[in-house]
Write an enzyme that holds these catalytic residues in place. Structure first.
Site, PDB file in Angstrom:
ATOM      1  N   HIS A 264     -16.566  10.822   4.522  1.00 16.50           N
ATOM      2  CA  HIS A 264     -17.918  11.420   4.483  1.00 16.50           C
ATOM      3  C   HIS A 264     -18.945  10.310   4.650  1.00 16.50           C
ATOM      4  O   HIS A 264     -18.928   9.606   5.654  1.00 16.50           O
ATOM      5  CB  HIS A 264     -18.055  12.196   3.157  1.00 16.50           C
ATOM      6  CG  HIS A 264     -19.264  13.064   3.019  1.00 16.50           C
ATOM      7  ND1 HIS A 264     -20.103  13.398   4.051  1.00 16.50           N
ATOM      8  CD2 HIS A 264     -19.757  13.694   1.916  1.00 16.50           C
ATOM      9  CE1 HIS A 264     -21.057  14.190   3.588  1.00 16.50           C
ATOM     10  NE2 HIS A 264     -20.880  14.388   2.302  1.00 16.50           N
ATOM     11  N   HIS A 305     -15.845  15.405  13.496  1.00 18.35           N
ATOM     12  CA  HIS A 305     -16.724  16.109  12.550  1.00 18.35           C
ATOM     13  C   HIS A 305     -16.159  17.496  12.303  1.00 18.35           C
ATOM     14  O   HIS A 305     -15.606  18.125  13.212  1.00 18.35           O
ATOM     15  CB  HIS A 305     -18.142  16.235  13.124  1.00 18.35           C
ATOM     16  CG  HIS A 305     -19.167  16.513  12.080  1.00 18.35           C
ATOM     17  ND1 HIS A 305     -19.402  17.791  11.631  1.00 18.35           N
ATOM     18  CD2 HIS A 305     -19.968  15.701  11.367  1.00 18.35           C
ATOM     19  CE1 HIS A 305     -20.336  17.747  10.716  1.00 18.35           C
ATOM     20  NE2 HIS A 305     -20.702  16.487  10.514  1.00 18.35           N
ATOM     21  N   ASP A 362     -22.503   8.557  11.807  1.00 24.50           N
ATOM     22  CA  ASP A 362     -22.185   7.238  11.228  1.00 24.50           C
ATOM     23  C   ASP A 362     -21.816   6.202  12.260  1.00 24.50           C
ATOM     24  O   ASP A 362     -21.601   5.040  11.920  1.00 24.50           O
ATOM     25  CB  ASP A 362     -21.026   7.403  10.225  1.00 24.50           C
ATOM     26  CG  ASP A 362     -21.452   8.259   9.055  1.00 24.50           C
ATOM     27  OD1 ASP A 362     -20.865   9.321   8.848  1.00 24.50           O
ATOM     28  OD2 ASP A 362     -22.442   7.881   8.388  1.00 24.50           O
TER      29      ASP A 362
HETATM   30  C1  SDX Z   1     -20.208  12.829   7.722  1.00 26.23           C
HETATM   31  O1  SDX Z   1     -19.887  17.666   6.928  1.00 26.23           O
HETATM   32  C2  SDX Z   1     -20.908  16.983   7.307  1.00 26.23           C
HETATM   33  O2  SDX Z   1     -21.890  17.502   7.763  1.00 26.23           O
HETATM   34  C3  SDX Z   1     -20.797  15.499   7.085  1.00 26.23           C
HETATM   35  C4  SDX Z   1     -21.925  14.652   7.629  1.00 26.23           C
HETATM   36  C5  SDX Z   1     -23.225  14.908   6.901  1.00 26.23           C
HETATM   37  O3  SDX Z   1     -24.282  14.612   7.470  1.00 26.23           O
HETATM   38  O4  SDX Z   1     -23.167  15.302   5.699  1.00 26.23           O
HETATM   39  O5  SDX Z   1     -22.111  14.907   9.004  1.00 26.23           O
HETATM   40  C6  SDX Z   1     -21.626  13.170   7.442  1.00 26.23           C
HETATM   41  O6  SDX Z   1     -19.423  12.840   6.824  1.00 26.23           O
HETATM   42  C7  SDX Z   1     -19.793  12.548   9.143  1.00 26.23           C
HETATM   43  C8  SDX Z   1     -18.252  12.293   9.274  1.00 26.23           C
HETATM   44  C9  SDX Z   1     -17.994  10.840   8.923  1.00 26.23           C
HETATM   45  N1  SDX Z   1     -16.538  10.584   8.822  1.00 26.23           N
HETATM   46  C10 SDX Z   1     -15.898   9.823   9.712  1.00 26.23           C
HETATM   47  O7  SDX Z   1     -16.426   9.352  10.725  1.00 26.23           O
HETATM   48  C11 SDX Z   1     -14.442   9.535   9.349  1.00 26.23           C
HETATM   49  C12 SDX Z   1     -13.552   9.770  10.579  1.00 26.23           C
HETATM   50  N2  SDX Z   1     -13.559  11.194  10.867  1.00 26.23           N
HETATM   51  C13 SDX Z   1     -12.486  11.987  10.308  1.00 26.23           C
HETATM   52  O8  SDX Z   1     -11.935  11.581   9.119  1.00 26.23           O
HETATM   53  C14 SDX Z   1     -12.641  13.485  10.526  1.00 26.23           C
HETATM   54  O9  SDX Z   1     -13.054  13.657  11.817  1.00 26.23           O
HETATM   55  C15 SDX Z   1     -13.584  14.261   9.605  1.00 26.23           C
HETATM   56  C16 SDX Z   1     -13.246  14.049   8.179  1.00 26.23           C
HETATM   57  C17 SDX Z   1     -15.000  13.858   9.853  1.00 26.23           C
HETATM   58  C18 SDX Z   1     -13.422  15.742   9.958  1.00 26.23           C
HETATM   59  O10 SDX Z   1     -12.189  16.108   9.543  1.00 26.23           O
HETATM   60  P1  SDX Z   1     -11.630  17.632   9.762  1.00 26.23           P
HETATM   61  O11 SDX Z   1     -12.644  18.550  10.248  1.00 26.23           O
HETATM   62  O12 SDX Z   1     -10.916  18.009   8.520  1.00 26.23           O
HETATM   63  O13 SDX Z   1     -10.689  17.457  10.957  1.00 26.23           O
HETATM   64  P2  SDX Z   1      -9.223  16.908  10.819  1.00 26.23           P
HETATM   65  O14 SDX Z   1      -9.230  15.716   9.908  1.00 26.23           O
HETATM   66  O15 SDX Z   1      -8.313  18.044  10.505  1.00 26.23           O
HETATM   67  O16 SDX Z   1      -8.960  16.378  12.312  1.00 26.23           O
HETATM   68  C19 SDX Z   1      -8.620  17.299  13.318  1.00 26.23           C
HETATM   69  C20 SDX Z   1      -7.650  16.507  14.180  1.00 26.23           C
HETATM   70  C21 SDX Z   1      -6.520  15.868  13.363  1.00 26.23           C
HETATM   71  O17 SDX Z   1      -5.401  15.800  14.218  1.00 26.23           O
HETATM   72  P3  SDX Z   1      -4.246  16.961  14.051  1.00 26.23           P
HETATM   73  O18 SDX Z   1      -3.830  16.955  12.571  1.00 26.23           O
HETATM   74  O19 SDX Z   1      -4.901  18.258  14.453  1.00 26.23           O
HETATM   75  O20 SDX Z   1      -3.156  16.509  14.986  1.00 26.23           O
HETATM   76  O21 SDX Z   1      -8.342  15.398  14.801  1.00 26.23           O
HETATM   77  C22 SDX Z   1      -7.798  14.167  14.331  1.00 26.23           C
HETATM   78  C23 SDX Z   1      -6.985  14.468  13.090  1.00 26.23           C
HETATM   79  O22 SDX Z   1      -5.907  13.560  12.967  1.00 26.23           O
HETATM   80  N3  SDX Z   1      -8.930  13.312  14.006  1.00 26.23           N
HETATM   81  C24 SDX Z   1      -9.032  12.013  14.320  1.00 26.23           C
HETATM   82  C25 SDX Z   1     -10.304  11.616  13.864  1.00 26.23           C
HETATM   83  N4  SDX Z   1     -10.912  12.652  13.282  1.00 26.23           N
HETATM   84  C26 SDX Z   1     -10.064  13.694  13.368  1.00 26.23           C
HETATM   85  N5  SDX Z   1      -8.175  11.162  14.930  1.00 26.23           N
HETATM   86  C27 SDX Z   1      -8.619   9.899  15.076  1.00 26.23           C
HETATM   87  N6  SDX Z   1      -9.829   9.431  14.677  1.00 26.23           N
HETATM   88  C28 SDX Z   1     -10.692  10.278  14.071  1.00 26.23           C
HETATM   89  N7  SDX Z   1     -11.882   9.833  13.674  1.00 26.23           N
END
Ligand code: SDX
Length: 427
Positions: A264, A305, A362
């Site tokens: 997050h 996201h 971010d």
């Molecule tokens: C913020 O919610 C909000 O609005 C948050 C925010 C706000 O203003 O409050 O926008 C702020 O938190 C932005 C996000 C910051 N986080 C990151 O940058 C960390 C990296 N991102 C991930 O951890 C992930 O993308 C999330 C946590 C942001 C979203 O996760 P989800 O929606 O639960 O999606 P997921 O983890 O299930 O991913 C879907 C797929 C997965 O692969 P499969 O299991 O389907 O095979 O995409 C892959 C994940 O492995 N994936 C990534 C990835 N993000 C998702 N693979 C590589 N790198 C990534 N960054």
């Protein structure tokens, strides 16, 4: 008002659930009656759950749209400033000139914190993470306002909101000063919100500190882009804490704790560390491969996201601001080259295209914060102080609703059913 119905057929029975449409976005099925039919919904991570009704912020993840009280973030970032956005989020409308001046004056006159707050910092190790300090001192603030914590009084709620918006920058700067062993700097009433923050962060008693208008504008832009974002993890945390009647300072401290996670708000700190770890453009493929490897927990921080399956509109504004700030400061930061190349590679890679992983808020913020001179450990603190207005606006909206209830989700239980205790000598 329900204009459509969902029909549920289960165990030979069928019953209807009302469907509501908002002014925009996805329709919702009201499942509140489901319990009476002997079922719960099951939605870990709330992938398909609307937790509340809100008028504050709207996100369209497929089209990369972010509206605050109906105004697009791009227009606000270009024409408004953070304190005006705070007024908009809290009050629901853009202020008239007199309202805006009064609001600015109110916030300005709440920027000092009780002198005893300074003592709280002395208990921390000097290498304590600033977010650990922020969690602690924000929660402790409730001990200074005993007579003004009636959450059912709209005026006391509004005063708490003003105090929190005004004092978070002061507390954030104190956390930073504590880590660098410099004296705390008092706020000044002749400076703007962003200028005051930079002044409290970087001025020292030994010499005059001139706030750079370029850095102040960039700081204000960063505050605006992080102000609110619908029902994200930390805002949902604040709403859940507030639903029990907890005081606003305790609720905001809970929001700070939730935001700290690297998935997050902690992603901006993690993203800059990742860019530094990648170091040069030629090492990008190695990290992209790791991000795609199911057996590697590494993720590209700053990408992906839960809601945006297109560009995060904040990332676009942040990227423009990044270029502006580095150009105006005449800084050639190799990390920007790495970030731009990483963005180009990732956006053309089938894995990222298929999973709709785009840069989020971010991804670029860390490069700007670094250019402003903010240490990496303070990145999420900046996010938390910016988001305080969003958190407290949702908290106030929830408590303004008639008949709001304590949040109390249920579960799918898969543990042991009843069994008798086995005495130690029989195990
Ligand atoms: C913020 O919610 C909000 O609005 C948050 C925010 C706000 O203003 O409050 O926008 C702020 O938190 C932005 C996000 C910051 N986080 C990151 O940058 C960390 C990296 N991102 C991930 O951890 C992930 O993308 C999330 C946590 C942001 C979203 O996760 P989800 O929606 O639960 O999606 P997921 O983890 O299930 O991913 C879907 C797929 C997965 O692969 P499969 O299991 O389907 O095979 O995409 C892959 C994940 O492995 N994936 C990534 C990835 N993000 C998702 N693979 C590589 N790198 C990534 N960054």
């Amino acid at each position: 008002m329900a204009d459509k119905k969902a029909v549920v057929q289960v165990d030979g029975k069928s019953f209807e659930l009302p469907i509501y449409s908002g002014t925009a976005g996805t329709d919702v099925i009201d499942v509140r009656a489901l319990g009476q039919h002997g079922y719960f919904t099951f939605d870990p991570g709330f992938m398909s759950t609307g937790s509340c009704e809100s008028k504050i912020t709207y996100i369209d993840g497929d089209n990369g749209v972010l509206l605050h009280r109906g105004y697009p973030i791009e227009q606000l970032a270009e024409h408004s400033d953070y304190l005006e956005l705070c007024y908009l989020l809290l009050e629901g409308e853009l202020p008239q000139a007199e309202q805006y001046n009064q609001f600015k004056n109110t916030i300005t006159r709440h920027t000092m914190v009780h002198e005893k707050i300074a003592a709280f910092f002395q208990g921390f190790r000097v290498d304590a993470h600033p977010m650990a300090m922020l969690c602690g001192v924000v929660g402790a603030m409730s001990s200074f306002y005993h007579s003004d914590l009636d959450i059912n009084d709209p005026m006391q709620r509004k005063r708490s909101a003003h105090r929190l918006i005004a004092k978070l920058p002061t507390l954030a700067a104190m956390a930073y000063k504590y880590t660098v062993g410099q004296p705390f700097v008092y706020p000044r009433n002749d400076l703007s919100y962003a200028e005051n923050f930079l002044h409290m962060m970087f001025s020292v008693p030994a010499e005059e500190y001139k706030v750079s208008p370029i850095l102040a504008k960039a700081m204000d832009r960063i505050f605006m882009l992080h102000a609110d974002h619908e029902q994200n993890a930390s805002t949902s945390t604040v709403r859940l804490a507030g639903s029990s009647g907890a005081n606003p300072y305790a609720c905001i401290a809970a929001g700070v704790a939730s935001l700290w996670g690297p998935a997050h708000g902690g992603a901006n700190e993690a993203c800059l560390k990742m860019l530094q770890q990648i170091g040069t453009v030629d090492r990008i493929p190695e990290f992209v491969a790791r991000a795609k490897d199911k057996n590697d927990s590494f993720r590209l921080m700053g990408f992906g996201h839960r809601v945006y399956k297109n560009f995060d509109p904040r990332a676009k504004v942040m990227r423009e601001t990044c270029h502006e700030v580095l150009q105006e400061l005449n800084i050639k930061d190799p990390l920007l080259d790495v970030a731009m190349e990483l963005e180009r590679i990732a956006l053309s890679d089938p894995y990222f295209i298929e999973k709709k992983l785009y840069p989020n808020v971010d991804f670029y913020s860390g490069i700007i914060l670094k250019a402003i001179g903010i240490p990496t450990s303070m990145f999420t603190v900046i996010f938390a102080m910016s988001r305080t207005v969003g958190w407290i606006s949702h908290w106030d909206e929830m408590l303004s609703e008639k008949g709001h209830k304590i949040g109390r989700p249920r579960q799918l239980y898969t543990g042991y059913t009843t069994r008798d205790f086995t005495p130690l000598n029989k195990r």
